[in-house]
Design a protein around this motif. Structure first.
Motif, PDB file in Angstrom:
ATOM      1  N   GLY A  27      -8.646   1.196 -15.624  1.00  0.00           N
ATOM      2  CA  GLY A  27      -9.621   1.566 -14.711  1.00  0.00           C
ATOM      3  C   GLY A  27      -9.711   0.893 -13.272  1.00  0.00           C
ATOM      4  N   ALA A  28      -8.619   0.325 -12.637  1.00  0.00           N
ATOM      5  CA  ALA A  28      -8.606  -0.308 -11.596  1.00  0.00           C
ATOM      6  C   ALA A  28      -8.439   0.606 -10.367  1.00  0.00           C
ATOM      7  CB  ALA A  28      -7.435  -1.124 -11.553  1.00  0.00           C
ATOM      8  N   VAL A  29      -8.936   0.333  -9.248  1.00  0.00           N
ATOM      9  CA  VAL A  29      -8.778   1.196  -7.972  1.00  0.00           C
ATOM     10  C   VAL A  29      -7.360   1.061  -7.637  1.00  0.00           C
ATOM     11  CG1 VAL A  29      -9.549   1.156  -5.704  1.00  0.00           C
ATOM     12  CG2 VAL A  29     -11.229   0.319  -7.225  1.00  0.00           C
ATOM     13  N   ASN A  30      -6.521   2.251  -7.677  1.00  0.00           N
ATOM     14  CA  ASN A  30      -5.177   2.311  -7.557  1.00  0.00           C
ATOM     15  C   ASN A  30      -4.949   2.126  -6.164  1.00  0.00           C
ATOM     16  OD1 ASN A  30      -2.442   2.580  -7.894  1.00  0.00           O
ATOM     17  ND2 ASN A  30      -2.641   4.461  -8.719  1.00  0.00           N
ATOM     18  N   LEU A  31      -4.516   0.791  -5.581  1.00  0.00           N
ATOM     19  CA  LEU A  31      -3.822   0.659  -4.504  1.00  0.00           C
ATOM     20  C   LEU A  31      -2.532   0.313  -4.503  1.00  0.00           C
ATOM     21  CD1 LEU A  31      -6.647  -1.544  -2.237  1.00  0.00           C
ATOM     22  CD2 LEU A  31      -6.596   1.336  -2.788  1.00  0.00           C
ATOM     23  N   SER A  32      -1.834   0.878  -5.467  1.00  0.00           N
ATOM     24  CA  SER A  32      -0.262   0.634  -5.789  1.00  0.00           C
ATOM     25  C   SER A  32       0.646   1.815  -5.272  1.00  0.00           C
ATOM     26  CB  SER A  32       0.000   0.153  -7.401  1.00  0.00           C
ATOM     27  OG  SER A  32      -0.710   1.141  -8.112  1.00  0.00           O
ATOM     28  N   GLN A  33       0.459   2.927  -5.984  1.00  0.00           N
ATOM     29  CA  GLN A  33       1.417   3.985  -5.642  1.00  0.00           C
ATOM     30  C   GLN A  33       0.685   4.744  -4.322  1.00  0.00           C
ATOM     31  OE1 GLN A  33       2.038   6.714  -8.944  1.00  0.00           O
ATOM     32  NE2 GLN A  33       3.284   8.099  -7.613  1.00  0.00           N
ATOM     33  N   GLY A  34       1.534   4.977  -3.257  1.00  0.00           N
ATOM     34  CA  GLY A  34       0.940   5.420  -2.136  1.00  0.00           C
ATOM     35  C   GLY A  34       0.560   6.971  -2.097  1.00  0.00           C
TER      36      GLY A  34
END
Length: 388
Positions: A27-34
């Motif tokens: 449930g993380a804020v996804n700042l990985s895949q753009g």
């Protein structure tokens, strides 16, 4: 049973996409895949609703629907500063991912050498392996991500057939200057090499900079294969619409490779995105300004937290230094960051050929509320993350 192909054993799955799955798990804020969490322009989505009830459900022309190629040629002729023939110079692909793969397979024979700047978007490494080319890595040195001209020329001296140029750069946000591009162009001409560009962030540049297409430099039009995509420019990453612009003789070969890779891109989506290709200059000015504001918001938040980071000149990524946490594995750090802090990032080691293990990549292609939520969670970074 006989073993599977050796070439597939030398790279992993995409670490970027893996970090999205890990972000979703916790449930993380996804700042990985753009990819953005906001809508594409209304003109495009409204046209998509209309297209669903029109006759665009069968194959388009393999290398792109004529009306899509015409609209794309008009747009890119304006930005690239030369007339582009929609019939002889454009190949429409399934995203820039296929565009880069088709370009590599068109240029490189097994054993050919290809120059790759490091850090690099992870697909480039896999592209060279799948095409059986040998990469020569030239470092871009943090925090400014400049390159050493002598190291670059040494790579050309080794007989490189092509150079891959991501500009603006993923993952570090570097925008190559005219002087740097002229140096690359001079070397490409002197050593008779192709340049394969990835310019998907061409309209996301900051602080008054201008994106310069290396194909526009003297002597480079005939040896540049320009790959790009509509994914970032119109916030439609799931539509998978990419393209290659190249001289007719090169395009003839690219079309053959593309035909047997994917046959063609989705016909309804090619039609639906045409209104976006016809936007005026104000759209691109406002688009770049929006991303600069998001960059400034996110970097100000990182500064408040007191972490070290670079200042991207373009694209929508920032590299953060995690040295203070003394992790041996940046992948382990990113997994802990998602699990313990609730923010998704990508380990920098997935972008570097060199043994770099102290950087992670965030992206800021999100609503302000999403960025603020991520920054709020990162405020507890030092409380929740163990120091190894």
């Amino acid at each position: 049973m006989k073993p599977l192909s050796e070439r597939t054993s030398t790279f992993t799955d995409s670490v970027i996409r893996r970090m999205t799955r890990i972000s979703n798990r916790y449930g993380a804020v996804n700042l990985s895949q753009g990819f953005p969490d906001f809508d594409p322009p209304r003109e495009i989505t409204d046209r998509l609703a209309e297209v669903a009830h029109e006759d665009f459900n069968q194959y388009a022309v393999t290398w792109g629907a004529p009306n899509f190629r015409q609209a794309l040629a008009e747009k890119q002729s304006k930005f690239m500063g030369r007339p582009i023939d929609p019939d002889t110079e454009i190949t429409v692909t399934c995203g820039s991912t296929e565009a880069m793969m088709a370009a590599m397979l068109t240029v490189a024979d097994p054993g050919d050498k290809v120059i790759v700047f490091s850090p690099f978007y992870e697909n480039y490494g896999a592209d060279t392996i799948l095409s059986l080319a040998d990469p020569i890595y030239v470092p871009l040195v943090p925090p400014t991500y400049a390159f050493d001209p002598e190291q670059l020329e040494d790579a050309f001296r080794q007989g490189a057939k092509a150079l891959i140029l991501c500009n603006p750069s993923n993952p570090c946000g570097k925008v190559f200057t005219r002087e740097e591009l002229e140096l690359i162009a001079d070397l490409a001409i002197r050593y008779d090499a192709y340049v394969i560009t990835d310019e998907v962030y061409e309209h996301i540049v900051f602080d008054g900079r201008k994106h310069i297409y290396i194909s526009s430099l003297p002597g480079m039009e005939e040896r540049t294969i320009s790959c790009s995509s509509l994914s970032k420019t119109y916030s439609v990453t799931g539509w998978r619409l990419g393209y290659i612009i190249a001289p007719p003789a090169i395009t003839d070969v690219i079309k053959k490779v593309h035909d047997f890779l994917t046959v063609g891109a989705a016909a309804p989506l090619q039609e639906a995105v045409i209104p976006g290709l016809r936007f005026g200059q104000s759209y691109y000015d406002e688009f770049a300004a929006m991303y600069q504001r998001k960059r400034d918001l996110f970097l100000a938040g990182l500064d408040d937290i007191g972490v070290l980071h670079n200042v991207p000149q373009g694209a929508y990524y920032v590299m953060m230094d995690i040295s203070e946490f003394h992790y041996d594995s940046d992948l382990e750090f990113c997994e802990d960051l998602a699990r313990l802090v609730g923010v998704g990032a990508v380990p920098g080691s997935s972008f570097f050929h060199e043994p770099v293990n102290h950087l992670i990549r965030f992206h800021f292609a999100k609503q302000d509320a999403t960025l603020n939520e991520a920054l709020n969670r990162l405020q507890d970074l030092r409380k929740k993350m163990p120091v190894k």
